[in-house]
Write a protein that holds these residues in place. Structure first.
Motif, PDB file in Angstrom:
ATOM      1  N   THR A 101       0.847  -1.212   0.000  1.00 43.74           N
ATOM      2  CA  THR A 101       0.000   0.000   0.000  1.00 43.74           C
ATOM      3  C   THR A 101       0.871   1.247   0.000  1.00 43.74           C
ATOM      4  O   THR A 101       0.470   2.294   0.499  1.00 43.74           O
ATOM      5  N   ASP A 102       2.061   1.135  -0.613  1.00 39.18           N
ATOM      6  CA  ASP A 102       3.021   2.239  -0.565  1.00 39.18           C
ATOM      7  C   ASP A 102       2.712   3.367  -1.529  1.00 39.18           C
ATOM      8  O   ASP A 102       3.267   4.455  -1.401  1.00 39.18           O
ATOM      9  N   THR A 103       1.867   3.114  -2.543  1.00 39.47           N
ATOM     10  CA  THR A 103       1.541   4.163  -3.512  1.00 39.47           C
ATOM     11  C   THR A 103       0.024   4.331  -3.583  1.00 39.47           C
ATOM     12  O   THR A 103      -0.734   3.395  -3.291  1.00 39.47           O
ATOM     13  N   PRO A 104      -0.448   5.515  -3.997  1.00 43.31           N
ATOM     14  CA  PRO A 104      -1.901   5.708  -4.128  1.00 43.31           C
ATOM     15  C   PRO A 104      -2.545   4.703  -5.065  1.00 43.31           C
ATOM     16  O   PRO A 104      -3.630   4.186  -4.790  1.00 43.31           O
ATOM     17  N   LEU A 105      -1.878   4.376  -6.189  1.00 47.62           N
ATOM     18  CA  LEU A 105      -2.429   3.429  -7.141  1.00 47.62           C
ATOM     19  C   LEU A 105      -2.519   2.045  -6.520  1.00 47.62           C
ATOM     20  O   LEU A 105      -3.507   1.316  -6.710  1.00 47.62           O
ATOM     21  N   ALA A 106      -1.496   1.668  -5.757  1.00 48.40           N
ATOM     22  CA  ALA A 106      -1.520   0.367  -5.100  1.00 48.40           C
ATOM     23  C   ALA A 106      -2.630   0.300  -4.063  1.00 48.40           C
ATOM     24  O   ALA A 106      -3.277  -0.735  -3.893  1.00 48.40           O
ATOM     25  N   ASP A 126       4.535  -3.001  -8.610  1.00 49.19           N
ATOM     26  CA  ASP A 126       4.056  -2.148  -7.510  1.00 49.19           C
ATOM     27  C   ASP A 126       2.947  -2.800  -6.687  1.00 49.19           C
ATOM     28  O   ASP A 126       2.450  -2.198  -5.734  1.00 49.19           O
ATOM     29  N   LEU A 127       2.517  -4.009  -7.056  1.00 46.55           N
ATOM     30  CA  LEU A 127       1.477  -4.696  -6.285  1.00 46.55           C
ATOM     31  C   LEU A 127       2.062  -5.427  -5.087  1.00 46.55           C
ATOM     32  O   LEU A 127       1.493  -5.402  -3.990  1.00 46.55           O
ATOM     33  N   PHE A 128       3.184  -6.091  -5.319  1.00 48.00           N
ATOM     34  CA  PHE A 128       3.848  -6.826  -4.256  1.00 48.00           C
ATOM     35  C   PHE A 128       5.297  -6.351  -4.189  1.00 48.00           C
ATOM     36  O   PHE A 128       5.994  -6.320  -5.202  1.00 48.00           O
ATOM     37  N   ALA A 129       5.739  -5.970  -3.016  1.00 50.46           N
ATOM     38  CA  ALA A 129       7.110  -5.522  -2.811  1.00 50.46           C
ATOM     39  C   ALA A 129       7.540  -5.951  -1.424  1.00 50.46           C
ATOM     40  O   ALA A 129       7.002  -5.468  -0.425  1.00 50.46           O
ATOM     41  N   SER A 130       8.475  -6.877  -1.364  1.00 46.86           N
ATOM     42  CA  SER A 130       8.886  -7.423  -0.074  1.00 46.86           C
ATOM     43  C   SER A 130       9.705  -6.433   0.737  1.00 46.86           C
ATOM     44  O   SER A 130       9.869  -6.610   1.947  1.00 46.86           O
ATOM     45  N   ARG A 131      10.198  -5.377   0.089  1.00 50.26           N
ATOM     46  CA  ARG A 131      10.961  -4.334   0.784  1.00 50.26           C
ATOM     47  C   ARG A 131      10.649  -2.973   0.167  1.00 50.26           C
ATOM     48  O   ARG A 131      10.257  -2.884  -0.993  1.00 50.26           O
ATOM     49  N   ARG A 132      10.874  -1.940   0.932  1.00 44.68           N
ATOM     50  CA  ARG A 132      10.731  -0.579   0.422  1.00 44.68           C
ATOM     51  C   ARG A 132      12.051  -0.174  -0.217  1.00 44.68           C
ATOM     52  O   ARG A 132      13.021   0.156   0.455  1.00 44.68           O
TER      53      ARG A 132
END
Length: 491
Positions: free
Chosen positions: A149-154, A176-182
């Protein structure tokens, strides 16, 4: 301890265009890998040579008979509906965009890809190898990942469509849907033109922070560029892919240090050929009862039609007339300009390949040996696939690994009853009315879009001579052997 291994997939990379990019000086990283290792200019794709089928073959080391991904578009007999993995946006709209996204992002890996056939990530995860992957159709591994949920689109996607977690490699970065790290890297939701840069950014971050032993480094934008501009424009997109590889290499200390410390495999999943003419398969079967898209379901019909770029399938839904209608459908298809081959099963252990040049019956086992060392019996017209026999060897230069690829496709449990391959310059129009006039495409059994590039260094056999005919299925064994992991190979 084994060197780190990076498996790079440059979607649709045509060998002649790779060689031209290297000669022009615009692909120095790929040149360094080639010069330090081995190069194959005719690695054979799966059939149909469309991305989901080929990606599954790369990830599992098997053909569609075992991984069960039959095409870009196919008909689920179990659910009585079409499955559409994104042939075009217009095709996705025809079947329902949310349904198409769900099939592509979730169901392809969790439901459609055979559970009993492990992926490279699953094999390596089970062996304790630190795995990582960027946006790639086949990502199934052992580690659970929740939607970011790091981006508005996500956040919008998470609230509407993508709510469920997935199983992937230890480190997963998917559009941008799945990201195990920032990482600070953004993929613009996997939009074409931004995907390679996202992979380059993530790869550099993973290298800088020593977060992987094996990474699948996906560079898909070459395929999109080639679809739009034609295969002979690939020098530009291959150079762009090389720049993302250079970002990874730079993060590892530069080309010499990186290649001393890392093993590299770079490959295409298929090639591209120029498209000038279209095939509208639905018009050829206008007098038949065809199941048509109807949102998440399909209308009733005697047959279902699944066009997928330069390949297509016909499913017979009238079970009591299955064999009869399959034979009739193959004959009808061959009357359509641009349809080169029609393939079907005539018996449980017998296949048929028909073209305007004749009809060839074949079966596994027999006196003839192909370039992969498999044995076949044949009866009928070898001219159907422009084949010749020399001293007991079956030679099919126009249709590489022809019988093996066709048999694997025909025996895929989810495939159609009739498989079609377009001739050079032709493409099937998808259900949304889209095709690629003046651009490139792929999917056929023909050599023009079936033979891609493969190169490696720091791992694998010392030369290309390990196989007379290399295929996508030969890459997973290289990866597994590199880490000393037992595996079951395809044929």
């Amino acid at each position: 301890m084994s060197k780190k291994l990076v498996l790079t997939v440059i979607d649709g990379m045509k060998p002649a265009m790779l060689e031209r990019a290297i000669a022009s000086g615009t692909a120095p990283t790929l040149k360094a890998i080639r010069d330090r290792g081995a190069y194959v200019d005719d690695c054979c794709a799966a059939f149909p040579s469309v991305t989901p089928v080929c990606a599954a073959s790369i990830a599992t080391g098997t053909g569609p008979d075992r991984h069960r991904i039959p095409s870009m578009n196919w008909f689920s007999r179990e659910e009585q509906r079409y499955v559409e993995y994104g042939s075009s946006f217009s095709a996705s709209r025809k079947f329902g965009v949310l349904r198409s996204l769900t099939d592509t992002v979730y169901n392809m890996n969790a439901v459609h890809l055979a559970r009993e056939t492990p992926t490279c990530f699953e094999l390596l995860d089970d062996a304790g190898v630190r795995t990582a992957g960027t946006t790639y159709l086949m990502y199934r591994g052992r580690h659970e990942h929740h939607v970011t949920t790091d981006t508005p689109l996500a956040r919008i996607a998470n609230a509407t469509v993508f709510r469920e977690p997935v199983k992937g490699p230890r480190e997963l970065f998917y559009a941008d849907l799945f990201a195990s790290r920032r990482t600070g890297c953004r993929g613009q939701f996997g939009m074409p033109g931004a995907r390679d840069a996202h992979t380059g950014c993530v790869g550099a971050y993973m290298e800088e922070h020593d977060l992987y032993d094996f990474m699948l480094f996906s560079l898909p934008d070459n395929d999109t560029w080639s679809h739009r501009n034609g295969p002979h424009a690939q020098v530009t997109s291959i150079a762009a892919a090389d720049r993302q590889l250079e970002r990874l290499v730079h993060a590892g200390g530069g080309i010499d240090r990186f290649l001393d410390d890392h093993a590299m495999v770079v490959m295409a999943d298929h090639s591209h050929t120029q498209v000038e003419e279209k095939i509208q398969l639905d018009l050829a079967f206008a007098d038949w009862s065809v199941a048509r898209p109807n949102g998440g379901r399909a209308t009733e019909g005697d047959i279902a039609i699944s066009p997928a770029q330069r390949s297509a399938m016909v499913y017979v839904l009238a079970e009591e007339r299955r064999a009869q209608l399959a034979a009739e459908a193959a004959k009808v298809a061959l009357t359509v300009p641009g349809v080169d081959l029609a393939m079907r099963r005539a018996a449980p252990r017998e296949g048929v390949i028909a073209s305007e040049r004749g009809e060839l019956h074949f079966a596994p086992g027999g006196d003839l040996v192909d370039a992969r060392g498999r044995r076949w019996s044949v009866d009928g017209d070898l001219a159907a696939i422009s084949a010749k026999v020399h001293d007991g060897r079956l030679v099919t230069p126009d249709y590489p690994d022809a019988l093996g690829r066709v048999w694997s496709a025909l025996t895929c449990p989810t495939a159609g009853d009739v498989l079609l391959s377009a001739g050079p310059a032709y493409e099937f129009v998808d259900w949304g009315g889209a095709w690629h006039p003046g651009g490139g495409s792929h999917g056929s059994l023909h050599r023009s879009d079936s033979l891609g590039a493969l190169l490696w260094c720091g791992t694998g056999p010392p030369t290309r001579d390990a196989h007379e005919q290399w295929t996508l299925r030969d890459v997973l064994p290289i990866v597994a052997d590199h880490f000393g992991v037992a595996r079951t190979t395809g044929t």
